[in-house]
Design a protein around this motif. Structure first.
Motif, short mmCIF file in Angstrom:
data_model
loop_
_atom_site.label_atom_id
_atom_site.label_comp_id
_atom_site.label_asym_id
_atom_site.label_seq_id
_atom_site.Cartn_x
_atom_site.Cartn_y
_atom_site.Cartn_z
N PHE A 172 0.84 -1.20 0.00
CA PHE A 172 0.00 0.00 0.00
C PHE A 172 0.88 1.26 0.00
O PHE A 172 1.02 1.93 -1.01
CB PHE A 172 -0.98 -0.01 1.18
CG PHE A 172 -1.76 1.27 1.32
CD1 PHE A 172 -2.59 1.70 0.29
CD2 PHE A 172 -1.65 2.06 2.46
CE1 PHE A 172 -3.30 2.89 0.41
CE2 PHE A 172 -2.36 3.25 2.58
CZ PHE A 172 -3.18 3.68 1.55
N GLY A 173 1.49 1.55 1.13
CA GLY A 173 2.46 2.64 1.18
C GLY A 173 1.90 4.01 0.84
O GLY A 173 2.63 4.85 0.30
N PHE A 176 2.35 5.75 -2.63
CA PHE A 176 3.13 4.75 -3.38
C PHE A 176 2.21 3.89 -4.25
O PHE A 176 2.51 3.57 -5.39
CB PHE A 176 3.91 3.88 -2.40
CG PHE A 176 4.58 2.67 -3.01
CD1 PHE A 176 5.73 2.81 -3.77
CD2 PHE A 176 4.06 1.40 -2.83
CE1 PHE A 176 6.36 1.71 -4.34
CE2 PHE A 176 4.68 0.29 -3.39
CZ PHE A 176 5.83 0.45 -4.15
N SER A 177 1.04 3.55 -3.69
CA SER A 177 0.13 2.65 -4.41
C SER A 177 -0.42 3.30 -5.68
O SER A 177 -0.85 2.61 -6.59
CB SER A 177 -1.03 2.26 -3.49
OG SER A 177 -1.75 3.41 -3.10
N VAL A 178 -0.39 4.61 -5.72
CA VAL A 178 -0.89 5.32 -6.90
C VAL A 178 0.27 5.71 -7.82
O VAL A 178 0.16 5.67 -9.05
CB VAL A 178 -1.68 6.58 -6.48
CG1 VAL A 178 -2.21 7.31 -7.68
CG2 VAL A 178 -2.80 6.19 -5.53
N LYS A 179 1.42 6.04 -7.21
CA LYS A 179 2.56 6.49 -8.01
C LYS A 179 3.29 5.32 -8.68
O LYS A 179 3.85 5.47 -9.76
CB LYS A 179 3.56 7.24 -7.13
CG LYS A 179 3.09 8.65 -6.81
CD LYS A 179 4.12 9.38 -5.99
CE LYS A 179 3.60 10.78 -5.66
NZ LYS A 179 4.27 11.37 -4.50
N MET A 180 3.33 4.19 -8.01
CA MET A 180 4.02 3.02 -8.54
C MET A 180 3.02 1.86 -8.57
O MET A 180 3.20 0.84 -7.88
CB MET A 180 5.21 2.64 -7.64
CG MET A 180 6.17 3.77 -7.34
SD MET A 180 7.34 3.95 -8.69
CE MET A 180 8.12 5.51 -8.31
N PRO A 181 1.95 1.99 -9.35
CA PRO A 181 0.85 1.03 -9.24
C PRO A 181 1.24 -0.40 -9.60
O PRO A 181 0.73 -1.35 -9.00
CB PRO A 181 -0.20 1.57 -10.21
CG PRO A 181 0.52 2.50 -11.12
CD PRO A 181 1.68 3.05 -10.35
N ASP A 182 2.15 -0.57 -10.55
CA ASP A 182 2.48 -1.94 -10.97
C ASP A 182 3.22 -2.70 -9.89
O ASP A 182 2.91 -3.84 -9.59
CB ASP A 182 3.32 -1.90 -12.25
CG ASP A 182 2.58 -1.24 -13.38
OD1 ASP A 182 1.74 -1.91 -13.99
OD2 ASP A 182 2.81 -0.03 -13.60
N VAL A 183 4.21 -2.04 -9.31
CA VAL A 183 4.98 -2.70 -8.26
C VAL A 183 4.09 -2.92 -7.04
O VAL A 183 4.10 -3.99 -6.43
CB VAL A 183 6.21 -1.84 -7.87
CG1 VAL A 183 7.02 -2.57 -6.80
CG2 VAL A 183 7.08 -1.56 -9.07
N SER A 184 3.31 -1.89 -6.72
CA SER A 184 2.40 -1.99 -5.58
C SER A 184 1.45 -3.18 -5.74
O SER A 184 1.24 -3.97 -4.81
CB SER A 184 1.63 -0.67 -5.46
OG SER A 184 0.54 -0.80 -4.60
N THR A 185 0.91 -3.33 -6.94
CA THR A 185 -0.01 -4.44 -7.20
C THR A 185 0.72 -5.78 -7.14
O THR A 185 0.19 -6.76 -6.60
CB THR A 185 -0.68 -4.27 -8.58
OG1 THR A 185 -1.32 -2.99 -8.60
CG2 THR A 185 -1.69 -5.35 -8.86
N ALA A 186 1.94 -5.81 -7.66
CA ALA A 186 2.70 -7.06 -7.62
C ALA A 186 2.97 -7.47 -6.16
O ALA A 186 2.98 -8.65 -5.82
CB ALA A 186 4.03 -6.91 -8.37
N MET A 187 3.19 -6.48 -5.31
CA MET A 187 3.41 -6.77 -3.89
C MET A 187 2.14 -7.34 -3.26
O MET A 187 2.18 -8.30 -2.48
CB MET A 187 3.86 -5.50 -3.15
CG MET A 187 5.30 -5.10 -3.48
SD MET A 187 5.70 -3.35 -3.14
CE MET A 187 5.78 -3.36 -1.36
N GLU A 190 1.69 -10.93 -4.29
CA GLU A 190 2.51 -11.88 -3.54
C GLU A 190 1.86 -12.24 -2.20
O GLU A 190 1.86 -13.39 -1.79
CB GLU A 190 3.92 -11.33 -3.34
CG GLU A 190 4.78 -12.31 -2.58
CD GLU A 190 6.28 -12.14 -2.78
OE1 GLU A 190 6.69 -11.15 -3.40
OE2 GLU A 190 7.02 -13.02 -2.31
#
Lengths: 242, 490, 228
Positions: A172-173, A176-187, A190
């Motif tokens: 979430f962060g 962060f969840s909006v600025k880096m959505p792909d990485v956030s979603t991948a996290m 997992e």
């Protein structure tokens, strides 16, 4: 009692459960209605000045209240007020001291129950196989990792499972969840894979923000999972979440 | 000169290479590409899992670990506060032992010093052991460009670094440079050098590398190493490797050049025992790395091997800008890689997404500090601020706090963008006024009506929430906020 | 070329800021697995049978170690190692203790040439072709299974490094409990040889798909014979 803005607006039922649990334990609960937000969204995005204004408002509201503790059903918002205000007010000696004094009275919900009230058993009952996600602020800044588990272990009918890499952030962060959505979603994915592997049907956390993130992803792709804040599980009536 | 190129996997490798060449922007684009790379994902997960577990076990065997961390932090703090004095002391001690010392303000000066040294010595073959400082200034490429007429052959000798160099690729982890490559890609790269197809199994590849690099070690005119610690008191540099290449590069060639960031100085020899006790354990979970090599000047009277000439280059390259600032702690880093291994973002993306020599949390901190905030604008945001890095750091660098401060610096420098600035001004005004906050809630509940279905927003929205709603549902605002329920009575 | 005086002056001026501000501390102290606790002991509990600990650590790293009672047994160890490896050339330090060991003649008899590290026309040629390097060590460290080897006349660095097999014969009095104690001794004696190296097990790499590879550049076959 401090009810973070997003709990107020999105998850009011969590606040209700907190009140009910505390009252049941004989705690006199007040809710200062001037409260808004701890300022964390601005702070985490680097807008320290804006965060300072909001933090100042927080200090004004809660200092004027005659209370022993400020209890908050979010490890993250409790951390903001207890650990990060000194950084927000760096270089401002007066307000820094005020924030440190108030910060010492700010307690996360499960921390308050276990370490202040000495509660172990609440007589809650809820059937399910659950995993507990500890928010990162609660885990690392507050070090309140075992308390929610202790409380959950005593919930009748609830099977608290271990899950893989439980220490990993949910992704979430805040912004962060909006600025880096792909990485956030991948996290999030997992975490959801680990949840599936564990065989749990219920996800519990002390932070509704982590839950908002994981539930939002679960609704798109994941298995059907019940998602609750810790307070809701401790507040069950006849085994049902109210 | 060897220019072995992979025969079949060029596409993949070149695509990665391109990512590095671009500016330190576009973290998201590079991250997206990394997320699609299944091998990368699996390999990074496996590596970090192993590293985290070994580190944990090694620290459990070290009961005084917490005190060591505190001590390490204090030693670094004391060193930075008196860096001028310690650098002078170090230089003096090295010279007393017959070594030469050169102070380099930037990469250019390092390149020129090494180039002129090679010219004077008539050198042809240069072997290198792993050095982040020379990676940072791209020493190899720039030497080949600026001193092309010397025809230097510069060879990385760390196995992973060598393979990355042959592939025209860049390291993606401080400790495991080619964690992103699989054995088939590696076999392709080495087959290009061998001139015959090598089978993709570790033992064969290793034997080939050992044989080929052995020739280079013996033929080298100059050996270049990095420096883990430079001891001011004795003029000793300490370089740590597991393969033994660092020790070979500093023992066999007639000239040894050590390139050291100025922040790597430590005051006393005894301080070294603090850092050697935490470096290997934090990095790979080893109680001590295999070769912990201490070099104090060139070979002495009566010795048959060891370098005739020893040169220490003390490189600034932006580091001194951090002294005495709120970012100074970024200089305490001992490059162990523990923060990368525990980082949930690094875990998803690997190192190349950061587009910098330094990846992971420390990379996200140090790249904008050394390269400039503007160029590395994305990096301070490539973190969920979960704090796992700070928890893992063996010298107590508050990494996630530094990331926050970097974000704040962007705001102060006007780099945050207008949309965000307006939004947080609005946030500030709303949250300082309970009345306005209440009204905003009401407005929000009305505005969301056309979008909400079953208590949530289940489709991608345009505008600032696109990032969220593209992959996740968004819960709707509740019909009544908590404050109304409270008033009504609970 | 950067001028040294300017370079230092520049750093000094940046530090003024630092000094005027006093001690800087991070906002919060390092936490969980690092949290200091009063009950913890300050020093590593390395005590008891140091040679046994050393041999155990070395074995765990993939090295080979043996404790022998006499110099004769040590000689036999080296001799049988030369035989087993089918070595054509053994290179050894020029060192009194190794003279006393007296391995040269029996090893030569067994068909392995012996080269001593003195007056060599080309040290690379010798150390680069030898299959076995024989040395002593300044110290052996129990805590980590490390050998501490130093440079000096007769003490070639390459001998410990270039041959695929390294064997060290070390008197048991040379055992130290910890790395820190070894470093402290060098610090106290106030002078280091040009080179001191802690060798901790065989050379290793995990660079190719994290598979543990032994003997990538340095020796993969490491033996320590503790005498006494």
């Amino acid at each position: 009692m401090f009810i973070p803005c997003y709990v107020d607006l999105v998850y009011p039922e969590v606040g209700v459960s907190v009140v009910r649990v505390l009252r049941r334990l004989g705690v006199e609960v007040t809710y200062p209605e001037g409260q808004t937000c701890c300022g964390q969204p601005a702070f985490n995005s680097g807008f320290f000045e804006e965060a300072r204004t909001v933090a100042r408002h927080f200090l004004d509201v809660f200092e004027s209240e005659e209370c022993d503790y400020v209890v908050c059903p979010s490890g993250s918002c409790a951390t903001m007020a207890s650990h990060y205000y000194p950084l927000v007010f760096e270089g401002l000696a007066g307000e820094r001291a005020r924030s440190e004094a108030l910060g010492a009275r700010v307690r996360e919900f499960s921390d308050f129950l276990v370490n202040v009230l000495g509660v172990r058993e609440l007589g809650a009952r809820h059937a399910g196989k659950a995993v507990f996600h500890c928010g990162c602020h609660q885990r690392r800044e507050l070090g309140v990792l075992e308390e929610p588990r202790e409380l959950l272990r005593d919930v009748e009918g609830l099977d608290l499972l271990e899950w893989r890499n439980e220490e990993l952030c949910c992704g979430f962060g805040g912004t962060f969840s909006v600025k880096m959505p792909d990485v956030s979603t991948a996290m999030a994915d997992e975490k959801i894979r680990a949840l599936e592997e564990s065989g749990a049907d219920t996800l519990i956390s002390g932070d509704s923000s982590c839950l908002m993130h994981l539930e939002g992803r679960l609704q798109r792709t994941g298995p059907a999972t019940r998602v609750y804040h810790l307070a809701q599980i401790l507040d069950t009536e006849d085994g049902e979440v109210v | 000169m060897e220019t072995g190129k992979p025969a079949r996997s060029r596409d993949t490798l070149d695509r990665r290479h391109e990512g590095i060449e671009s500016k330190v922007e576009g973290f998201n684009d590079r991250a997206r590409r990394a997320l699609e790379d299944e091998f990368l994902h699996e390999s990074v997960a496996r590596f970090t899992k192993k590293s985290v577990a070994s580190r944990q076990a090694a620290l459990e065997r070290l009961p005084e670990a917490p005190e060591l961390r505190e001590t390490a932090y204090r030693i670094k703090q004391e060193t930075m506060a008196n860096l001028d004095r310690y650098l002078e002391q170090l230089a003096g001690a090295v010279e007393e032992r017959g070594g030469k010392v050169f102070f380099a303000s930037d990469g250019e000066e390092v390149v020129n010093y090494v180039g002129e040294l090679a010219r004077r010595r008539g050198s042809k073959v240069v072997t290198k052991s792993k050095s982040m400082a020379t990676e940072e200034i791209e020493l190899n490429r720039r030497l080949e460009e600026s001193y092309g007429e010397l025809g230097l052959e510069i060879i990385e000798t760390d196995l992973g670094e060598w393979i990355a160099q042959l592939a025209g690729d860049h390291p993606s982890h401080i400790v495991a440079p080619i964690v992103h490559m699989n054995r088939h890609q590696i076999a392709d790269v080495l087959s290009g050098v061998a001139g015959e197809a090598l089978p993709p199994n570790v033992e064969d590849l290793l034997q080939f590398a050992r044989k080929r690099l052995r020739e280079k070690f013996l033929a080298a005119d100059i050996g270049i190493t990095g420096v883990n610690f430079g001891v001011a008191e004795t003029g000793t540099i300490c370089t740590v490797t597991n393969e033994g290449n660092g020790r070979l590069v500093s023992s066999v060639p007639p000239v040894h050049v050590a390139v050291m960031g100025i922040e790597k100085v430590i005051p006393k020899l005894e301080d070294l025992s603090v850092f050697t006790r935490i470096l290997g354990r934090s990095s790979t979970g080893q109680d001590l790395s295999v070769y912990t090599n201490l070099v104090t000047g060139p070979r002495q009277e009566g010795e048959l091997d060891g370098p005739e000439e020893f040169h220490l280059i003390l490189m600034d390259n932006g580091r001194s800008d951090l002294l005495g600032t709120e970012f100074e702690e970024a200089l305490y880093c001992i490059r162990c890689g523990a923060c990368l291994n525990v980082c949930p973002v690094y875990r998803q993306t690997g190192g190349h997404a950061y587009g910098s020599t330094y990846s992971g949390p420390i990379g996200a901190v140090i790249t904008p500090l050394l390269k400039g905030n503007e160029e590395a604008k994305d990096l301070p945001h490539a973190s969920s601020l979960c704090g796992a890095c700070t928890e893992a750091c063996p010298v107590g660098i508050p990494l996630h706090e530094l990331l926050l401060k970097l974000r704040n610096r962007q705001v102060d420098e006007g780099l945050a963008g207008k949309g965000q600035s307006v939004a947080f001004k609005g946030f500030e005004n709303t949250m300082k006024s309970p009345a306005l906050y209440k009204i905003s809630g009401k407005v929000g509940r009305m505005a969301q009506k056309p979008l909400v279905k079953d208590g949530k927003i289940g489709r991608k929205l345009p505008g600032p929430l696109a990032g969220w709603t593209g992959t996740r549902d968004l819960p709707a605002l509740a019909k009544k906020p908590f404050r109304e329920l409270w008033r009504e009575g609970i | 070329m950067a001028d040294r005086a300017e370079f230092i002056k520049d750093i000094r001026s940046r530090l003024q800021n630092h000094r005027s501000r006093g001690e800087y501390r991070p906002t919060h102290a390092p936490d969980v697995p690092w949290t200091p606790s009063a009950e913890r002991r300050r020093e590593s509990p390395v005590s008891g049978d140091l040679p046994a600990r050393f041999l155990g650590e070395l074995e765990a790293l993939g090295g080979h170690g043996r404790r022998v009672a006499s110099i004769e047994e040590a000689r036999d160890y080296v001799l049988s190692l030369a035989r087993e490896r089918g070595a054509e050339l053994l290179v050894r330090w020029d060192e009194e203790e190794l003279e006393e060991l007296g391995v040269d003649a029996p090893v030569r008899e067994a068909g392995t040439e012996v080269s001593v590290w003195r007056d060599l026309p080309d040290f690379r040629e010798v150390a680069g072709s030898a299959e076995i390097g024989l040395t002593t060590a300044d110290w052996a460290v129990a805590e980590t299974g490390s050998l501490v080897v130093t440079s000096g006349p007769g003490h070639g660095r390459s001998v410990t490094l270039l041959p695929p097999t390294h064997v060290a014969v070390v008197r048991v009095e040379k055992m130290l409990p910890t790395v820190a104690e070894a470093i402290a001794l060098y610090a106290k004696n106030g002078g280091l040889p040009a080179n001191v190296c802690f060798h901790t097990g065989p050379s290793r790499s995990g660079d190719i798909e994290q598979a543990l590879a032994i003997g990538v550049h340095g020796p993969g076959d490491v033996h320590v014979v503790l005498v006494g």
